[in-house]
Design an enzyme around this catalytic site. Sequence first.
Site, PDB file in Angstrom:
ATOM      1  N   LYS A  22      35.938  46.937  33.977  1.00  0.00           N
ATOM      2  CA  LYS A  22      35.310  45.622  34.185  1.00  0.00           C
ATOM      3  C   LYS A  22      35.110  45.344  35.672  1.00  0.00           C
ATOM      4  O   LYS A  22      34.028  44.952  36.102  1.00  0.00           O
ATOM      5  CB  LYS A  22      36.196  44.523  33.573  1.00  0.00           C
ATOM      6  CG  LYS A  22      35.827  43.111  33.999  1.00  0.00           C
ATOM      7  CD  LYS A  22      36.661  42.066  33.285  1.00  0.00           C
ATOM      8  CE  LYS A  22      37.809  41.512  34.073  1.00  0.00           C
ATOM      9  NZ  LYS A  22      37.486  40.684  35.227  1.00  0.00           N
ATOM     10  N   ASN A  23      36.186  45.525  36.443  1.00  0.00           N
ATOM     11  CA  ASN A  23      36.109  45.115  37.854  1.00  0.00           C
ATOM     12  C   ASN A  23      35.281  46.068  38.713  1.00  0.00           C
ATOM     13  O   ASN A  23      34.944  45.740  39.855  1.00  0.00           O
ATOM     14  CB  ASN A  23      37.517  44.949  38.441  1.00  0.00           C
ATOM     15  CG  ASN A  23      38.202  43.706  37.900  1.00  0.00           C
ATOM     16  OD1 ASN A  23      37.597  42.946  37.138  1.00  0.00           O
ATOM     17  ND2 ASN A  23      39.451  43.513  38.269  1.00  0.00           N
ATOM     18  N   CYS A 116      40.985  27.991  39.051  1.00  0.00           N
ATOM     19  CA  CYS A 116      41.006  28.451  37.670  1.00  0.00           C
ATOM     20  C   CYS A 116      42.439  28.540  37.207  1.00  0.00           C
ATOM     21  O   CYS A 116      43.355  28.240  37.952  1.00  0.00           O
ATOM     22  CB  CYS A 116      40.279  29.778  37.521  1.00  0.00           C
ATOM     23  SG  CYS A 116      41.220  31.166  38.083  1.00  0.00           S
ATOM     24  N   ARG A 121      41.355  29.140  43.786  1.00  0.00           N
ATOM     25  CA  ARG A 121      40.554  30.305  44.168  1.00  0.00           C
ATOM     26  C   ARG A 121      39.500  29.873  45.176  1.00  0.00           C
ATOM     27  O   ARG A 121      38.319  29.745  44.856  1.00  0.00           O
ATOM     28  CB  ARG A 121      39.948  30.961  42.927  1.00  0.00           C
ATOM     29  CG  ARG A 121      41.050  31.508  42.047  1.00  0.00           C
ATOM     30  CD  ARG A 121      40.556  32.297  40.903  1.00  0.00           C
ATOM     31  NE  ARG A 121      40.328  33.697  41.198  1.00  0.00           N
ATOM     32  CZ  ARG A 121      40.062  34.609  40.278  1.00  0.00           C
ATOM     33  NH1 ARG A 121      39.979  34.270  39.029  1.00  0.00           N
ATOM     34  NH2 ARG A 121      39.859  35.864  40.606  1.00  0.00           N
ATOM     35  N   ASP A 305      46.854  41.987  38.316  1.00  0.00           N
ATOM     36  CA  ASP A 305      46.297  41.984  36.956  1.00  0.00           C
ATOM     37  C   ASP A 305      47.238  42.614  35.934  1.00  0.00           C
ATOM     38  O   ASP A 305      47.038  42.450  34.731  1.00  0.00           O
ATOM     39  CB  ASP A 305      44.947  42.719  36.927  1.00  0.00           C
ATOM     40  CG  ASP A 305      43.851  41.885  37.577  1.00  0.00           C
ATOM     41  OD1 ASP A 305      44.085  40.700  37.855  1.00  0.00           O
ATOM     42  OD2 ASP A 305      42.749  42.431  37.800  1.00  0.00           O
ATOM     43  N   ARG A 397      37.208  39.029  27.207  1.00  0.00           N
ATOM     44  CA  ARG A 397      36.505  39.080  28.500  1.00  0.00           C
ATOM     45  C   ARG A 397      36.705  40.424  29.189  1.00  0.00           C
ATOM     46  O   ARG A 397      35.880  40.838  30.001  1.00  0.00           O
ATOM     47  CB  ARG A 397      37.032  37.981  29.428  1.00  0.00           C
ATOM     48  CG  ARG A 397      36.650  36.598  29.002  1.00  0.00           C
ATOM     49  CD  ARG A 397      37.088  35.605  30.025  1.00  0.00           C
ATOM     50  NE  ARG A 397      36.398  35.857  31.282  1.00  0.00           N
ATOM     51  CZ  ARG A 397      36.339  35.013  32.281  1.00  0.00           C
ATOM     52  NH1 ARG A 397      36.931  33.845  32.183  1.00  0.00           N
ATOM     53  NH2 ARG A 397      35.701  35.325  33.387  1.00  0.00           N
TER      54      ARG A 397
HETATM   55  C1  UD1 Z   1      39.447  40.360  42.013  1.00  0.00           C
HETATM   56  C2  UD1 Z   1      39.497  40.824  40.570  1.00  0.00           C
HETATM   57  C3  UD1 Z   1      40.712  40.246  39.862  1.00  0.00           C
HETATM   58  C4  UD1 Z   1      41.982  40.570  40.635  1.00  0.00           C
HETATM   59  C5  UD1 Z   1      41.839  40.188  42.100  1.00  0.00           C
HETATM   60  C6  UD1 Z   1      43.012  40.635  42.957  1.00  0.00           C
HETATM   61  C7  UD1 Z   1      37.192  41.141  39.896  1.00  0.00           C
HETATM   62  C8  UD1 Z   1      36.049  40.660  39.068  1.00  0.00           C
HETATM   63  N1  UD1 Z   1      38.293  40.384  39.872  1.00  0.00           N
HETATM   64  O1  UD1 Z   1      39.324  38.947  41.994  1.00  0.00           O
HETATM   65  O2  UD1 Z   1      40.782  40.816  38.556  1.00  0.00           O
HETATM   66  O3  UD1 Z   1      43.064  39.866  40.068  1.00  0.00           O
HETATM   67  O4  UD1 Z   1      40.647  40.759  42.666  1.00  0.00           O
HETATM   68  O5  UD1 Z   1      43.188  42.008  42.864  1.00  0.00           O
HETATM   69  O6  UD1 Z   1      37.119  42.187  40.500  1.00  0.00           O
HETATM   70  N2  UD1 Z   1      41.225  34.087  48.542  1.00  0.00           N
HETATM   71  C9  UD1 Z   1      41.089  33.103  49.514  1.00  0.00           C
HETATM   72  N3  UD1 Z   1      39.847  32.852  50.017  1.00  0.00           N
HETATM   73  C10 UD1 Z   1      38.737  33.544  49.602  1.00  0.00           C
HETATM   74  C11 UD1 Z   1      38.879  34.537  48.624  1.00  0.00           C
HETATM   75  C12 UD1 Z   1      40.137  34.797  48.107  1.00  0.00           C
HETATM   76  O7  UD1 Z   1      42.073  32.465  49.888  1.00  0.00           O
HETATM   77  O8  UD1 Z   1      37.638  33.257  50.111  1.00  0.00           O
HETATM   78  C13 UD1 Z   1      42.555  34.343  47.949  1.00  0.00           C
HETATM   79  C14 UD1 Z   1      42.584  34.008  46.454  1.00  0.00           C
HETATM   80  O9  UD1 Z   1      42.800  32.628  46.245  1.00  0.00           O
HETATM   81  C15 UD1 Z   1      43.728  34.839  45.961  1.00  0.00           C
HETATM   82  C16 UD1 Z   1      43.641  36.091  46.854  1.00  0.00           C
HETATM   83  O10 UD1 Z   1      42.850  35.721  47.974  1.00  0.00           O
HETATM   84  O11 UD1 Z   1      44.951  34.176  46.177  1.00  0.00           O
HETATM   85  C17 UD1 Z   1      43.037  37.290  46.178  1.00  0.00           C
HETATM   86  O12 UD1 Z   1      41.738  36.983  45.721  1.00  0.00           O
HETATM   87  P1  UD1 Z   1      40.568  38.060  45.672  1.00  0.00           P
HETATM   88  O13 UD1 Z   1      41.088  39.379  46.152  1.00  0.00           O
HETATM   89  O14 UD1 Z   1      39.373  37.495  46.337  1.00  0.00           O
HETATM   90  O15 UD1 Z   1      40.328  38.150  44.105  1.00  0.00           O
HETATM   91  P2  UD1 Z   1      38.926  38.165  43.349  1.00  0.00           P
HETATM   92  O16 UD1 Z   1      37.946  38.986  44.089  1.00  0.00           O
HETATM   93  O17 UD1 Z   1      38.567  36.783  42.953  1.00  0.00           O
END
Ligand code: UD1
Length: 416
Positions: A22-23, A116, A121, A305, A397
């Site tokens: 998925k990711n 979420c 996030r 995850d 999902r």
């Molecule tokens: C992706 C994965 C998700 C996984 C996560 C962490 C997909 C579709 N989803 O989610 O399954 O759990 O990586 O491995 O690939 N953060 C900030 N500011 C930002 C962006 C992120 O503070 O602008 C924080 C988030 O709140 C969170 C952390 O960084 O605490 C990690 O988030 P991130 O690595 O961005 O996860 P996703 O890309 O949303």
Amino acid sequence: MKSVYIRGNASLYGEVTIQGSKNAALPIMAAALLVPGMCVLRNCPRISDVDHMCRILTSVGCRIDRRGRQIGIDAAALTDSRLPEEYVTRMRSSIMLMGPLLGRIGEVTLSHPGGCVIGDRPIDLHVKALSAMGAVCRDDGRQLCAVSRGLRGTAVRLAYPSVGATENVIMAAVLADGATLLENCAQEPEIFWLCDFLSHCGASIEQRGPGRLLICGRRRLHPCVYTIPPDRIVAGTYLCACLAAGGEIFLKGAPAGENDALEKTALRMGAVLRRTGTGLAVKRAGPLRSPGRVETGSFPAFPTDLQSPLLAALTQAEGESGLKETVFNGRFGVVKELNRMGAGIVVKKDTALVPGGRRLTGERVRASELRGGAALVIAGLCAEGDTLVENRSYVDRGYEDICRDLRFLGACVQDG
Ligand code: UD1
């Protein structure tokens, strides 16, 4: 909503083929927006998040040709840069369309993705990085609008190695003017797969040491045919199921080198693992031991995850375990439901303390997010009696058919 019915007291024996990731699939589908022509993606998982991404791509003008697990995406004629609100709120990772839409047509508007169920996030890192590349972002708290008259390569250092922000910068940079040096970026395998796909389309991306990428902008990319790799989180989920329930299973296609942190934890817990040319054999015959403390983190640390699936397995281990969540600030929602089954878990700040050695009892429980839902299915396998996991749509999902897969492993699991 549909449910999953699980007969407890199960041990797992059999073989299952691991679905496409998925990711990896979602960002690669988003990246197809950068290519003026038909990209063909093979082995796409048949999950609702992929269905959803197809709808989003259609809404901005892509032509989608879907044949089972093969998806053709033709982004030759994009017509819209606004992502419908219902799509963004239903799938938070729609934020990953920002980079490609900016790169390809210089504008994007989406409603604010917000928080979420697994925690806050924010998207500050995405916005800051894309702004450094020349995008002008306006965020009124409800809608986010970004425009650019041509992105330019620059040095971008992420304050935290966010997976989504890394993917957005890469996708924005491949068509930008000049070179982008991206530092402190995520190193999850899905980043590698995205770069690999884009390189097949003619992008220039070089790894310059850990967490450091050099991307040289190109004028135009060309279509390619690409196979989505197997899903390390699905493989890890079934590994956790075997830890919890016991037995001997073969995970066909389980990727090598992508789940080392989980595999080391499983060995500490008494599992026997054997890697073959085609997958991973997992055996748990004797008692399950506590691994002590486990902490989630960015790759190569233990993946967030798999935190909930491991939590379910830890309830069966001898001795107390501590599982610390450092990536998301609200990812212990499943504890309440596991405790209704008798797990006795106590959450203190960012750490779940699992007493272990508990006989769980089958219950009617409710999934509230994807991986927590999978954890409840695992708990059902090792419980006394039957379990019904409601809100199955969360599980769908990310898992093509968790009932089918667990039946291949000998469990009595049905659509409820
Ligand atoms: C992706 C994965 C998700 C996984 C996560 C962490 C997909 C579709 N989803 O989610 O399954 O759990 O990586 O491995 O690939 N953060 C900030 N500011 C930002 C962006 C992120 O503070 O602008 C924080 C988030 O709140 C969170 C952390 O960084 O605490 C990690 O988030 P991130 O690595 O961005 O996860 P996703 O890309 O949303």
